[in-house]
Design a protein around this motif. Sequence first.
Motif, short mmCIF file in Angstrom:
data_model
loop_
_atom_site.label_atom_id
_atom_site.label_comp_id
_atom_site.label_asym_id
_atom_site.label_seq_id
_atom_site.Cartn_x
_atom_site.Cartn_y
_atom_site.Cartn_z
N PHE A 4 0.85 -1.19 0.00
CA PHE A 4 0.00 0.00 0.00
C PHE A 4 0.88 1.24 0.00
O PHE A 4 1.83 1.35 0.79
CB PHE A 4 -0.92 0.01 1.22
N ASP A 5 0.60 2.18 -0.89
CA ASP A 5 1.35 3.42 -0.98
C ASP A 5 0.92 4.33 0.17
O ASP A 5 -0.20 4.85 0.19
CB ASP A 5 1.08 4.10 -2.33
N LEU A 9 -2.47 7.78 2.22
CA LEU A 9 -3.19 7.85 3.49
C LEU A 9 -3.93 9.18 3.70
O LEU A 9 -5.10 9.17 4.09
CB LEU A 9 -2.25 7.59 4.66
N PRO A 10 -3.29 10.33 3.47
CA PRO A 10 -4.03 11.59 3.67
C PRO A 10 -5.26 11.70 2.77
O PRO A 10 -6.32 12.16 3.22
CB PRO A 10 -2.99 12.67 3.33
N ALA A 11 -5.12 11.26 1.52
CA ALA A 11 -6.27 11.31 0.61
C ALA A 11 -7.36 10.35 1.06
O ALA A 11 -8.55 10.68 1.03
CB ALA A 11 -5.82 10.97 -0.82
N LEU A 12 -6.95 9.17 1.52
CA LEU A 12 -7.93 8.20 2.00
C LEU A 12 -8.67 8.74 3.21
O LEU A 12 -9.90 8.62 3.31
CB LEU A 12 -7.23 6.88 2.34
N PRO A 69 -11.79 4.41 11.16
CA PRO A 69 -11.06 4.58 12.43
C PRO A 69 -9.62 4.11 12.36
O PRO A 69 -8.74 4.68 13.02
CB PRO A 69 -11.87 3.74 13.42
N LEU A 70 -9.33 3.10 11.53
CA LEU A 70 -7.95 2.62 11.38
C LEU A 70 -7.09 3.65 10.67
O LEU A 70 -5.94 3.90 11.06
CB LEU A 70 -7.94 1.30 10.60
N VAL A 71 -7.65 4.27 9.63
CA VAL A 71 -6.91 5.31 8.89
C VAL A 71 -6.67 6.53 9.78
O VAL A 71 -5.57 7.11 9.78
CB VAL A 71 -7.68 5.70 7.62
N GLU A 72 -7.69 6.93 10.54
CA GLU A 72 -7.52 8.08 11.44
C GLU A 72 -6.43 7.79 12.47
O GLU A 72 -5.60 8.66 12.77
CB GLU A 72 -8.84 8.40 12.12
#
Length: 321
Positions: A4-5, A9-12, A69-72
């Motif tokens: 995974f790039d 993450l910020p865009a996701l 919640p995982l991305v945050e």
Amino acid sequence: MKSFDLNLLPALQSLLQIRNVTRAAEALELSQPATSAALSRMRRYFDDQLLVRAGRGYELTPLAQDLLPLVEAAMHSVDRVSSINISFNPGTSDRKFVILASDYAATMIAEPLRVILQKEAPAVSVEILSTSMAAMDTGDSSRWDLMVGPMGYDLPGANKPVFRDSFVAVVDANNPVLETEHLSAEDLLQLPQAVGTFGSAIRTPADLFWQRLGGQPTVAARVHGLLALPLLVEGTDLLALVPRMLAYKYSRGANLAIIDFPVETEPVLVEGMFWHTGRSDDPANSWLRSVVQRACQQIHEVLDELTPNVRRATFRRMDGI
């Protein structure tokens, strides 16, 4: 296993929080095509649409709901790592901060806040987004650094009270009700009222005050927020309940009379500042919180200077309490 790039993450995070490609692109300061391309890459990686059309907007797929919640958490960890051992020098920084605030809070803190910034951080800019509570996009904490709003309404994040105010009634200085020697609740309830609203689900201290009295005022005008109420009352037969410091601020140039309530019955408002818990140890955010707290302390000093010039009628008796 597919890699995974992490640059995505910020865009996701923005896409899952905002659920709108155009607004997410604005928050990321990217073009809409670039943000759409990032969404396409993530859809291929997760083999899931992530965002699906629902009416005029978008909804998260079940997988996206699990991811959010995982991305945050991942982004908060990245923020913590990047801020370790990084100092913040307000005197040389040109950083831009964003503060969310109600119209009332924004009006009260703007002047003392600017005085502090001009002395300590001349190149720092603070954008104050004044909006009604109903319109606050409080869920996307990546778009603001600090929020100033009323305590007791379940606003998100860590919080700290910064100043206290109480409500008074304001009427035009020529309103005949001022000729009454001892005002009562009944006297005020006979006047048509202008009220500030923050959405149907929000009960303001003014709403609760009249409810405590057991009376039902006749509402003749409604506006969003509190800022317009004193000027709406001037020159009319209307009465409005507004925070004392706002009434005093407007009294400098308006033909208003202020009706005080006894201390034991006056409606009270406590304003606090709110921030994401992941920013508690960030030096820049800590400095911003200190500036806002000091600005709020100066509000009461300004209030003391205005008090002698205010024309007031004291509300001596409250029937029905």
